[in-house]
Design a protein around this motif. Structure first.
Motif, short mmCIF file in Angstrom:
data_model
loop_
_atom_site.label_atom_id
_atom_site.label_comp_id
_atom_site.label_asym_id
_atom_site.label_seq_id
_atom_site.Cartn_x
_atom_site.Cartn_y
_atom_site.Cartn_z
N VAL A 79 0.86 -1.18 0.00
CA VAL A 79 0.00 0.00 0.00
C VAL A 79 0.90 1.23 0.00
N HIS A 80 0.65 2.16 -0.92
CA HIS A 80 1.48 3.33 -1.07
C HIS A 80 0.64 4.60 -0.88
N VAL A 81 1.20 5.58 -0.21
CA VAL A 81 0.57 6.90 -0.10
C VAL A 81 1.27 7.82 -1.10
N GLN A 82 0.47 8.47 -1.95
CA GLN A 82 1.06 9.40 -2.89
C GLN A 82 0.45 10.79 -2.70
N VAL A 83 1.31 11.79 -2.74
CA VAL A 83 0.90 13.18 -2.56
C VAL A 83 1.35 13.96 -3.79
N ASN A 84 0.38 14.63 -4.42
CA ASN A 84 0.65 15.35 -5.68
C ASN A 84 1.36 14.46 -6.69
N GLY A 85 0.91 13.22 -6.75
CA GLY A 85 1.44 12.27 -7.72
C GLY A 85 2.74 11.61 -7.32
N LYS A 86 3.30 11.93 -6.15
CA LYS A 86 4.58 11.37 -5.72
C LYS A 86 4.35 10.35 -4.61
N ARG A 87 4.89 9.14 -4.77
CA ARG A 87 4.81 8.13 -3.71
C ARG A 87 5.80 8.50 -2.61
N LEU A 88 5.26 8.67 -1.40
CA LEU A 88 6.09 9.14 -0.30
C LEU A 88 6.26 8.12 0.83
N ALA A 89 5.39 7.14 0.89
CA ALA A 89 5.52 6.15 1.97
C ALA A 89 4.75 4.89 1.58
N SER A 90 5.16 3.77 2.16
CA SER A 90 4.54 2.49 1.84
C SER A 90 4.40 1.63 3.08
N THR A 91 3.45 0.74 3.03
CA THR A 91 3.27 -0.29 4.05
C THR A 91 2.66 -1.49 3.32
N ALA A 92 2.09 -2.43 4.06
CA ALA A 92 1.52 -3.61 3.41
C ALA A 92 0.56 -4.32 4.32
N PHE A 93 -0.28 -5.17 3.72
CA PHE A 93 -1.10 -6.10 4.47
C PHE A 93 -1.10 -7.42 3.72
N GLU A 94 -1.49 -8.48 4.41
CA GLU A 94 -1.46 -9.81 3.83
C GLU A 94 -2.86 -10.42 3.83
N ILE A 95 -3.22 -11.02 2.68
CA ILE A 95 -4.47 -11.77 2.59
C ILE A 95 -4.13 -13.26 2.72
N LEU A 96 -4.77 -13.91 3.68
CA LEU A 96 -4.52 -15.33 3.90
C LEU A 96 -5.20 -16.17 2.82
#
Length: 366
Positions: free
Chosen positions: A348-365
């Protein structure tokens, strides 16, 4: 099933009960109507038909049992239209026009104009555009100035180059200037129903001619709130892609002087059908206020193990200098007609004004 196809559940709009309703109302406006024959024809093999096939079936069965010429049949169907109890069901009437009135342009187009107020003639009119695009667009240009919002909306929606559930209009897809006068007439329309159509029409065009759309919108005055609304929604795909010109039009063209803190997805591990919540804070590192378009993207795992990103709108805001804004968004991870989910780690990525600035993740079992 693709994103341009309707949900299977929609076909139950045309169930046995609805067919009986249509037959009853037809008998009310035309007592000689053979309701028994209509129902026998319409019900045959109904379970196997999609919603659009069922809509076509209704108009075909009406034609089969109406012992009248085209013009007289239209008069009966005009009387039927306001009696139908579903806007979607009433779309079988424009379908009748497209199927049996191709050679009666003026009569048929007038009927489509009338029927559109009860549901929409957006699918049917495309057959006339395909047959005679210049003549049809000229009439639709006149409709874009009509007092009725349904007619104005049809002027835009009917000639969308990529209208969902319908065939593409290749000439307009290749040359968006063909319908440009219609869109210009509607760029400040007071009706939200119309504005949504204009925005969707322009968003369609961005798939093939993004610079043309940007040129058009840059030429508009966005001081008008209705025009600004259309521009914002018309540019949504380009904004998700981080297009600099689109972001600049929205006042968010500058480099975001922010940092993303405390980003997390909870719960981090889920089963299919459960809900996740993305949360984070946007902290300004600048003394001045900034206009920010904040989106998030999920890298969905595909069947072969690769990923495909889907961008979601989150929020557009003006962040004061050195201020911090806390944001969160919940999302159910469930099967859709347009998306299947597979086990694995989803970034999962957060983008601000079209720029990716941070990421995390989750898992589907599994």
């Amino acid at each position: 099933m693709t994103a341009d196809q309707p949900s299977p559940a929609l076909k139950e709009i045309f169930n046995a009960e609805r067919l009986h309703h249509i037959a009853t109302e037809m008998t009310a406006v035309y007592p000689e109507f053979d309701a028994k024959a209509f129902l026998k024809l319409a019900r045959t093999g109904l379970a196997e038909l999609s919603v659009m096939q069922r809509m076509a079936r209704v108009s075909e069965c009406l034609h089969a049992v109406l012992p009248l010429g085209y013009e007289a049949s239209l008069e009966v169907l005009r009387a039927l239209a306001p009696r139908l109890n579903s806007g979607f069901v009433s779309m079988c009437l424009p379908h009748y026009v497209a199927t049996y009135g191709a050679d009666r342009f003026e009569l048929s187009m007038d009927a489509l104009k009338y029927f559109t107020a009860f549901g929409s003639s957006e699918f049917a009119i495309r057959h006339f555009l395909r047959r005679d695009i210049e003549r049809s667009l000229q009439l639709m240009h006149d409709w874009s100035l009509d007092d009725n919002e349904h007619v104005r909306r049809l002027a835009s929606e009917g000639c969308r180059p990529r209208l969902p559930w319908s065939f593409r209009l290749e000439p307009i897809q290749a040359d968006p200037t063909l319908a440009a006068r219609i869109l210009d007439n509607l760029k400040a329309d007071s009706s939200l129903y119309v504005r949504k159509s204009v925005a969707n029409h322009l968003n369609d065009i961005t798939k093939d001619h993004p610079e043309w759309v940007l040129d058009v919108i840059e030429g508009w005055s966005l001081d008008n709130k209705h025009t600004a609304w259309i521009a914002r929604h018309a540019l949504r795909s380009l904004i998700k892609q981080g297009n600099p010109r689109a972001l600049a039009i929205m006042g968010a063209g500058g480099k975001p002087e922010v940092e993303i803190i405390d980003i997390q997805v909870t719960p981090p591990v889920i089963g299919l059908g459960e809900k996740i919540t993305l949360s984070f804070a946007v902290k300004s590192t600048d003394e001045d206020s900034q206009r920010l378009v904040i989106d998030y993207a999920i890298d969905y795992v595909k069947a072969n193990g690769s990923t495909s990103a889907k961008v979601f709108k989150l929020k557009t805001l003006t962040l004061p200098g050195k201020a911090t804004e806390q944001l969160s968004r919940g999302q159910h991870i469930k099967e859709l007609t347009t998306r299947r989910h597979y086990a694995g780690k989803h970034a999962v990525h957060v983008q601000v004004n079209g720029k990716r600035l941070a990421s995390t993740a989750f898992e589907i079992l599994p």
